[in-house]
Design a protein around this motif. Structure first.
Motif, PDB file in Angstrom:
ATOM      1  N   PRO A 128     -18.991 -64.102 -23.742  1.00 17.97           N
ATOM      2  CA  PRO A 128     -20.376 -63.792 -23.348  1.00 17.97           C
ATOM      3  C   PRO A 128     -20.621 -64.116 -21.876  1.00 17.97           C
ATOM      4  N   PHE A 129     -21.595 -63.418 -21.274  1.00 19.08           N
ATOM      5  CA  PHE A 129     -22.039 -63.728 -19.916  1.00 19.08           C
ATOM      6  C   PHE A 129     -23.565 -63.695 -19.887  1.00 19.08           C
ATOM      7  N   THR A 135     -16.720 -47.447 -29.917  1.00 21.96           N
ATOM      8  CA  THR A 135     -16.800 -48.891 -29.752  1.00 21.96           C
ATOM      9  C   THR A 135     -18.139 -49.235 -29.114  1.00 21.96           C
ATOM     10  N   VAL A 136     -18.672 -50.384 -29.484  1.00 20.37           N
ATOM     11  CA  VAL A 136     -19.937 -50.870 -28.931  1.00 20.37           C
ATOM     12  C   VAL A 136     -19.708 -52.300 -28.452  1.00 20.37           C
ATOM     13  N   ASP A 137     -20.084 -52.569 -27.207  1.00 17.53           N
ATOM     14  CA  ASP A 137     -19.960 -53.893 -26.601  1.00 17.53           C
ATOM     15  C   ASP A 137     -21.365 -54.348 -26.185  1.00 17.53           C
ATOM     16  N   LEU A 138     -21.926 -55.291 -26.935  1.00 16.67           N
ATOM     17  CA  LEU A 138     -23.301 -55.750 -26.716  1.00 16.67           C
ATOM     18  C   LEU A 138     -23.284 -57.197 -26.252  1.00 16.67           C
ATOM     19  N   ASN A 139     -23.924 -57.467 -25.107  1.00 13.66           N
ATOM     20  CA  ASN A 139     -24.013 -58.835 -24.591  1.00 13.66           C
ATOM     21  C   ASN A 139     -25.467 -59.159 -24.280  1.00 13.66           C
ATOM     22  N   ALA A 140     -25.886 -60.390 -24.626  1.00 14.80           N
ATOM     23  CA  ALA A 140     -27.287 -60.757 -24.379  1.00 14.80           C
ATOM     24  C   ALA A 140     -27.439 -62.264 -24.317  1.00 14.80           C
ATOM     25  N   PRO A 141     -28.243 -62.761 -23.356  1.00 16.37           N
ATOM     26  CA  PRO A 141     -28.663 -64.163 -23.407  1.00 16.37           C
ATOM     27  C   PRO A 141     -29.695 -64.329 -24.511  1.00 16.37           C
ATOM     28  N   LEU A 142     -29.656 -65.457 -25.219  1.00 13.63           N
ATOM     29  CA  LEU A 142     -30.544 -65.657 -26.363  1.00 13.63           C
ATOM     30  C   LEU A 142     -31.745 -66.521 -26.041  1.00 13.63           C
ATOM     31  N   ASN A 143     -31.785 -67.111 -24.849  1.00  9.83           N
ATOM     32  CA  ASN A 143     -32.954 -67.897 -24.472  1.00  9.83           C
ATOM     33  C   ASN A 143     -33.255 -67.721 -22.990  1.00  9.83           C
ATOM     34  N   LYS A 144     -34.412 -68.157 -22.572  1.00 11.69           N
ATOM     35  CA  LYS A 144     -34.850 -67.963 -21.196  1.00 11.69           C
ATOM     36  C   LYS A 144     -33.960 -68.710 -20.211  1.00 11.69           C
ATOM     37  N   GLU A 145     -33.456 -69.869 -20.631  1.00 11.17           N
ATOM     38  CA  GLU A 145     -32.611 -70.681 -19.749  1.00 11.17           C
ATOM     39  C   GLU A 145     -31.195 -70.131 -19.622  1.00 11.17           C
ATOM     40  N   LYS A 146     -30.866 -69.158 -20.447  1.00 12.23           N
ATOM     41  CA  LYS A 146     -29.536 -68.532 -20.458  1.00 12.23           C
ATOM     42  C   LYS A 146     -28.431 -69.544 -20.744  1.00 12.23           C
ATOM     43  N   THR A 147     -28.740 -70.497 -21.601  1.00 18.26           N
ATOM     44  CA  THR A 147     -27.730 -71.458 -22.030  1.00 18.26           C
ATOM     45  C   THR A 147     -27.079 -71.033 -23.347  1.00 18.26           C
ATOM     46  N   ASN A 164     -18.821 -57.140 -30.420  1.00 15.96           N
ATOM     47  CA  ASN A 164     -18.032 -55.927 -30.249  1.00 15.96           C
ATOM     48  C   ASN A 164     -17.760 -55.301 -31.606  1.00 15.96           C
ATOM     49  N   PHE A 165     -17.938 -54.005 -31.671  1.00 11.57           N
ATOM     50  CA  PHE A 165     -17.665 -53.260 -32.896  1.00 11.57           C
ATOM     51  C   PHE A 165     -16.815 -52.047 -32.546  1.00 11.57           C
ATOM     52  N   GLY A 166     -15.897 -51.706 -33.431  1.00 11.87           N
ATOM     53  CA  GLY A 166     -15.066 -50.535 -33.172  1.00 11.87           C
ATOM     54  C   GLY A 166     -14.630 -49.832 -34.444  1.00 11.87           C
ATOM     55  N   ARG A 167     -14.550 -48.521 -34.350  1.00 15.93           N
ATOM     56  CA  ARG A 167     -13.948 -47.703 -35.414  1.00 15.93           C
ATOM     57  C   ARG A 167     -12.977 -46.735 -34.766  1.00 15.93           C
ATOM     58  N   HIS A 168     -11.758 -46.689 -35.271  1.00 12.85           N
ATOM     59  CA  HIS A 168     -10.728 -45.828 -34.712  1.00 12.85           C
ATOM     60  C   HIS A 168     -10.141 -44.982 -35.834  1.00 12.85           C
ATOM     61  N   ALA A 169     -10.209 -43.678 -35.669  1.00 15.11           N
ATOM     62  CA  ALA A 169      -9.650 -42.752 -36.656  1.00 15.11           C
ATOM     63  C   ALA A 169      -8.755 -41.753 -35.945  1.00 15.11           C
ATOM     64  N   GLN A 170      -7.590 -41.492 -36.506  1.00 12.55           N
ATOM     65  CA  GLN A 170      -6.668 -40.541 -35.884  1.00 12.55           C
ATOM     66  C   GLN A 170      -5.609 -40.120 -36.893  1.00 12.55           C
ATOM     67  N   SER A 218     -16.331 -58.218 -33.936  1.00 10.41           N
ATOM     68  CA  SER A 218     -16.191 -59.568 -33.393  1.00 10.41           C
ATOM     69  C   SER A 218     -17.540 -60.047 -32.876  1.00 10.41           C
ATOM     70  N   ALA A 219     -17.715 -61.363 -32.868  1.00 10.78           N
ATOM     71  CA  ALA A 219     -18.922 -61.973 -32.316  1.00 10.78           C
ATOM     72  C   ALA A 219     -18.516 -63.256 -31.607  1.00 10.78           C
ATOM     73  N   ALA A 220     -18.921 -63.380 -30.340  1.00 14.59           N
ATOM     74  CA  ALA A 220     -18.632 -64.576 -29.559  1.00 14.59           C
ATOM     75  C   ALA A 220     -19.952 -65.203 -29.115  1.00 14.59           C
ATOM     76  N   PHE A 221     -20.104 -66.498 -29.382  1.00 12.53           N
ATOM     77  CA  PHE A 221     -21.330 -67.223 -29.047  1.00 12.53           C
ATOM     78  C   PHE A 221     -20.980 -68.428 -28.191  1.00 12.53           C
ATOM     79  N   SER A 222     -21.657 -68.581 -27.066  1.00 12.04           N
ATOM     80  CA  SER A 222     -21.450 -69.757 -26.215  1.00 12.04           C
ATOM     81  C   SER A 222     -22.767 -70.488 -26.023  1.00 12.04           C
ATOM     82  N   TYR A 223     -22.664 -71.807 -25.915  1.00 10.83           N
ATOM     83  CA  TYR A 223     -23.863 -72.629 -25.747  1.00 10.83           C
ATOM     84  C   TYR A 223     -23.584 -73.750 -24.753  1.00 10.83           C
TER      85      TYR A 223
END
Length: 782
Positions: free
Chosen positions: A244-245, A265-277, A283-289, A304-309
């Motif tokens: 996360p950033f 694929t979807v790559d979603l990043n977000a701060p969860l509080n005003k202080e950005k702490t 990340n989500f992905g589907r691959h078909a071939q 996948s889900a990554a959380f930093s604090y």
């Protein structure tokens, strides 16, 4: 001549006028430097006077200058396109230069975007804490490593992990076995994809690139820091996942292409509080071939889900969860050639697209990885890192096909095999990093310990010969309803119905000693212990292979910077080791097999990092290998040897903004030097003697078409042996790949064409590789 003279006069006049203005004592100037919080300079940042037309950008060293400014009070603004603007007041005095510095709190992710937009050398970033488990710069590290960043993977429209690895000098990754597992050949040795964020993470199936920030290929035996069981004597591959950033950002990527490729694929990043702490990245992905062969498909899902604090200035946490589910047929079909074949391409080319099975032969691979890390800063010089990692696969429905030519005929036997894999790993690691001085000598120290449990739950393999069919004629459809009852029960394969448990313990220390700011010495040592609780036969209760062994693994390195922060020479000694459960004729356990590498070379980061070069020569000697006892072939003796030596060159260049070049060459001589057979031969699955790679791309960095670019590369691998006896070789091949892209702040379009010449080539087990193929990629940046 008059036109030339007039043009020269005008140019001279303009330069003279500029010089006069620059020296105008009635005006002033503003200069400064743009950095991030750790002092790293930031190029390509816009600087401007508010409510004025005067603006510029920071250069490679992060500095800028605004000239010819009328005395007065102004506001200087630093800005990154699409990001916040930072303002600083300044007073300009006639004939004086005011200084205004900016420190950006931007994340590493945003910094990378700035570098890409500026046309700087985006492929030369080698910052990593994993190689030495401490923050060493590339020029300070006596070990050789390469990094494949997300920028290069995006530019090449990489959707397959193996395609990314080919960008590393002297490395090959074309292997795919029947259940989808891949591996990498480094310096003549095969290594599997076992390291994730510096920790062991057994992943049976192919890695999806959607959650990878970069791939680190660390060269040479690395048992001292990484232990055994997860690395090879040639090196290791470390998968670094996305973190996360501190800004909101979402990328949605859509890819379509050859063989009904359909990927999102979807790559979603977000701060969860005003202080950005508190930060979250998902990340989500589907691959078909479908396959280029007559049968084969895959339907893969990834989340996948990554959380930093950041709890406070000293304490921080990171939790990373990953789950995947891959479903499809055996990833590739390959045949074992008939006896007496001397030209592999001539014999096997006609069957390049044959599978001899159908899409009913479906396997499912569910798995997971969990990673948790706690960092605590004791003071300005010391900090600790505690890491927990676990992961595994519970794949009870896997099927593999093998076709074997019948000698003297044009027919093959079709063998089917069912796997049930159920395993997981648990790892704990504690590291203490610190800096201190003894007089004028600086020490950077690592002290650590780790524990790894490798557990295999009840697992079995069941196989049978289905039938014999013509190699040339169409084959009958394989319906699972008819095939499934034919598989023998585990009771018919007692030696393949088992469980096992193995514990590894390690204590290690490393001291990087700076005698001067140019000369350093690295001293490292590991004590390693393995307790193997054995393999339990679940049918009769017998336990075999129990043992407890330990080993020391040293590592030494030296670096001298001929030109400070630009050119260094280095040398290293590295060690790797492997345990065995076998015993000799007297029932004694064998000691660990050892690999010792000596290496030396040159590293350079010249022309303000526009030219990055690594040259190295290495010699790896493997001793204490097991071989058949010539007096009693039923037992083994431990005096076998193997050699692998070679030379590697890596060049990453950015001659001018927008042009990026990466090139590599690897020469490797591998030889079985003492064994029961095949002495003097090159081992199978050791890669080619010669490997080369290059990728050149150019993008416009100014103008209305800024972001438009084109790239192309050639990847070469010389012939490789099919078997240890070297009776048959896979042919050499050269691949030509290309791409066109248009990268804008809100979207990116990329088109690639791989294997342009439609070259026919095979992997190290005889796996046919994809012919010419294309992909179109659209990324929407929110």
């Amino acid at each position: 001549m008059r036109v030339i003279a007039l043009a020269m006069a005008c140019l001279f006049s303009a330069l003279l006028n500029t010089a006069v203005k620059a020296q105008n004592p009635a005006h002033g100037a503003i200069k400064g430097r743009v950095t991030v919080e750790d002092g790293t300079p930031v190029p390509g940042v816009g600087l401007r006077l508010k409510d004025s037309r005067k603006q510029t950008t920071s250069n490679e060293s992060g500095t800028y200058t605004l000239r010819n400014i009328t005395p007065g009070t102004y506001v200087v603004e630093a800005f990154i396109t699409g990001r916040d603007v930072i303002s600083r007041p300044v007073t300009v005095t006639a004939g004086q230069t005011a200084e205004v510095d900016f420190q950006l709190s931007t994340s590493r992710q945003n910094l990378q975007e700035v570098i890409v937009a500026s046309g700087r050398n985006k492929f030369a970033k080698k910052e990593t804490d994993y190689v030495a488990r401490m923050p060493l710069k590339n020029l300070e590290n006596p070990q050789v490593y390469s990094i494949i960043g997300s920028e290069l993977m995006q530019e090449q429209v990489i959707v397959d992990y193996k395609d990314a690895i080919k960008n590393v000098a002297g490395v090959n990754s074309t292997e795919t076995v029947g259940n989808g597992r891949t591996s990498t050949i480094i310096r003549g040795f095969r290594t599997q994809n076992f390291i994730r964020n510096g920790m062991t993470a057994n992943q049976l199936v192919t890695v999806d690139v959607s959650n990878l920030e970069r791939i680190e290929v660390i060269k040479g035996p690395s048992g001292t820091l990484f232990g055994t069981g997860a690395v090879s004597y040639g090196g290791l591959v470390n998968r670094v996942t996305k973190k996360p950033f501190d800004t909101f950002k979402t990328d949605v990527s859509l890819t379509a292409g050859s063989y009904n490729l359909n990927r999102i694929t979807v790559d979603l990043n977000a701060p969860l509080n005003k202080e950005k702490t508190a930060l979250l990245r998902v990340n989500f992905g589907r691959h078909a071939q479908e396959s280029f062969q007559e049968a084969g498909f895959k339907r893969n899902y990834f989340l996948s889900a990554a959380f930093s604090y950041q709890a406070n200035d000293r304490l921080s946490f990171l939790v990373d969860l990953e789950t995947f589910r891959n479903r499809g047929t055996p990833s590739i079909a390959y045949l074992n050639p008939a006896a007496g074949v001397t030209d592999y391409k001539e014999a096997m080319g006609k069957y390049y697209k044959r599978t001899y099975y159908t899409n009913d032969l479906i396997s499912t691979f569910p798995g997971y990885n969990v990673f948790a890390q706690m960092n605590y800063k004791i003071n300005n010089n010391w900090n600790t890192t505690t890491v927990f990692s676990t992961g595994g696969v519970n794949a009870r429905e896997q099927y593999q096909f093998t076709g074997n030519w019948r000698p003297g005929t044009d027919s093959i036997t079709r063998q089917l095999q069912k796997y049930s894999h159920n395993y997981n790993t648990i790892q704990l690691q504690q590291n203490l990093n610190g800096t201190f001085h003894t007089g004028s000598i600086k020490h950077r120290v690592l002290v650590g310990l780790d524990y790894l449990a490798d557990i295999t739950q009840p697992t079995y393999t069941s196989r049978f010969i289905l039938d014999t069919v013509s190699a040339a004629a169409p084959t009958s459809f394989l319906m699972m309803e008819k095939i499934y009852p034919l598989f023998p029960a585990p009771t018919a394969q007692a030696n393949n119905f088992y469980k096992s448990h193995l514990d590894r313990y390690g204590v290690y220390a490393s001291d990087v000693i700076n005698f001067t700011d140019r000369l350093l010495l690295m001293l490292s040592l590991r004590w390693d212990k393995v307790d193997n609780q054995g393999t339990t036969n679940l049918l009769n209760g017998n336990v075999t292979g129990r043992y407890s062994k330990s080993s020391f693994s040293p590592k030494f390195g030296a670096v001298y910077q001929l030109i400070k922060d630009q050119l260094s020479v280095f040398a290293n000694y590295q060690n790797g080791f492997t345990y065995s459960a076998q015993t000799d004729k007297q029932g004694n356990l064998f000691k660990p097999e050892q690999a010792n590498q000596w290496e030396g070379g040159v590293k350079a980061e010249l022309l303000q990092s526009k030219l990055n070069v690594t040259l190295s020569a290495y010699d790896i000697s493997v001793t204490d290998k097991l071989r058949s006892n010539p007096e009693d072939p039923a037992f083994s003796i431990q005096d076998g040897t193997q050699k692998s030596k070679g030379f590697e060159a890596e060049v990453i260049a950015n001659p001018f903004p927008g042009l990026n070049i990466t090139a590599g060459y690897g020469f490797n001589e591998s030889e079985i030097t003492k064994a029961s057979a095949n002495v003097g031969k090159r081992p199978a699955r050791s890669g080619g003697k010669h490997m080369a790679n290059t990728w050149i791309s150019y993008r416009l960095v100014k103008g209305k078409l800024q972001g438009l670019g084109i790239g192309g590369g050639v990847f070469y691998n010389s012939e490789t042996p099919f078997d240890d006896a070297n009776t048959l070789f896979f042919p050499a091949y050269a691949l030509v790949n290309s791409t066109v892209f248009y990268d804008r702040p809100g979207y990116r379009i990329g088109i690639k064409l791989d294997n342009v010449s439609n070259t026919m080539y095979w992997g190290p087990w005889g796996e046919p590789q994809p012919p010419r193929n294309y992909a179109v990629n659209l990324v929407i940046k929110l």
